[in-house]
Design a protein around this motif. Structure first.
Motif, PDB file in Angstrom:
ATOM      1  N   THR A 164       0.856  -1.187   0.000  1.00 59.19           N
ATOM      2  CA  THR A 164       0.000   0.000   0.000  1.00 59.19           C
ATOM      3  C   THR A 164       0.889   1.233   0.000  1.00 59.19           C
ATOM      4  O   THR A 164       2.052   1.160   0.377  1.00 59.19           O
ATOM      5  CB  THR A 164      -0.875   0.046   1.272  1.00 59.19           C
ATOM      6  OG1 THR A 164      -0.029   0.124   2.420  1.00 59.19           O
ATOM      7  CG2 THR A 164      -1.770  -1.164   1.378  1.00 59.19           C
TER       8      THR A 164
ATOM      9  N   SER B 165      -3.476   9.233   8.252  1.00 61.43           N
ATOM     10  CA  SER B 165      -4.858   9.338   8.712  1.00 61.43           C
ATOM     11  C   SER B 165      -4.878   9.677  10.193  1.00 61.43           C
ATOM     12  O   SER B 165      -4.397   8.909  11.019  1.00 61.43           O
ATOM     13  CB  SER B 165      -5.603   8.029   8.469  1.00 61.43           C
ATOM     14  OG  SER B 165      -4.983   6.972   9.154  1.00 61.43           O
TER      15      SER B 165
ATOM     16  N   GLN C  76      -0.167   5.905   4.083  1.00 65.89           N
ATOM     17  CA  GLN C  76      -1.499   6.403   4.407  1.00 65.89           C
ATOM     18  C   GLN C  76      -1.418   7.277   5.647  1.00 65.89           C
ATOM     19  O   GLN C  76      -1.090   6.799   6.732  1.00 65.89           O
ATOM     20  CB  GLN C  76      -2.454   5.230   4.659  1.00 65.89           C
ATOM     21  CG  GLN C  76      -2.591   4.325   3.459  1.00 65.89           C
ATOM     22  CD  GLN C  76      -3.201   2.990   3.813  1.00 65.89           C
ATOM     23  OE1 GLN C  76      -3.175   2.564   4.948  1.00 65.89           O
ATOM     24  NE2 GLN C  76      -3.753   2.330   2.806  1.00 65.89           N
TER      25      GLN C  76
END
Length: 157
Positions: free
Chosen positions: A141, A146, A144
């Motif tokens: 991935t 967040s 990220q």
């Protein structure tokens, strides 16, 4: 892996102990041959007709089944937590830990806990780790960001 009396086909494509082709043989005859030689009759695939079977030494069949189970093991996901203000020695320790996990065949989730405006610093830390671990694993991935953490997942090569 289906062995001996559990083979339900009427006839099988038989391969001998030394790998010689014995042709298509009735299953009952193949079983009697296996008992006479004190070996196991092992079916290697059920997709074809007649199914291919081999004569294998009794202990070897069990070892082969264990090796197949080991290969089928699903990789686990292990998490390593970091902070953006990490010392050089701690960074090396976490990198080595992640490398060891990847070389063992498991996936690694790298998580950096963020407080305040440390988002960019956390992203740079993860990019450096991905770069250092590229010979042991590849990122599955993207990074990220967040809320209170930044994360990336690396899969083994």
């Amino acid at each position: 892996m289906i062995m001996n009396e559990k083979i339900k086909a009427a006839e099988v494509q038989l391969t001998g102990i030394d790998g010689e082709d014995l042709g298509i043989v009735p299953t009952a005859e193949a079983l009697s041959m296996a008992k006479k030689l004190k070996v196991d009759l092992v079916c290697t695939s059920l997709t074809s007709s007649p199914p291919p079977c081999r004569l294998i030494g009794a202990g070897a069949a069990k070892q082969e089944a264990q090796q197949l189970r080991k290969k089928e093991r699903q990789p686990k996901l292990k998490e390593i937590r970091l902070t953006p203000q990490i010392e050089e020695h701690d960074y090396d320790t976490k990198r080595q830990q992640a490398e060891r996990i990847l070389n063992a065949g498991d996936a690694v989730q790298l998580v950096v806990n963020i407080r305040g405006k440390e988002g960019e610093q956390a992203k740079k830390l993860l990019e450096a780790l991905i770069r250092d671990l590229n010979r042991a694993g590849r990122k599955q991935t993207g990074i990220q960001l967040s809320g209170k953490q930044a994360a990336v997942r690396l899969d083994p090569l």
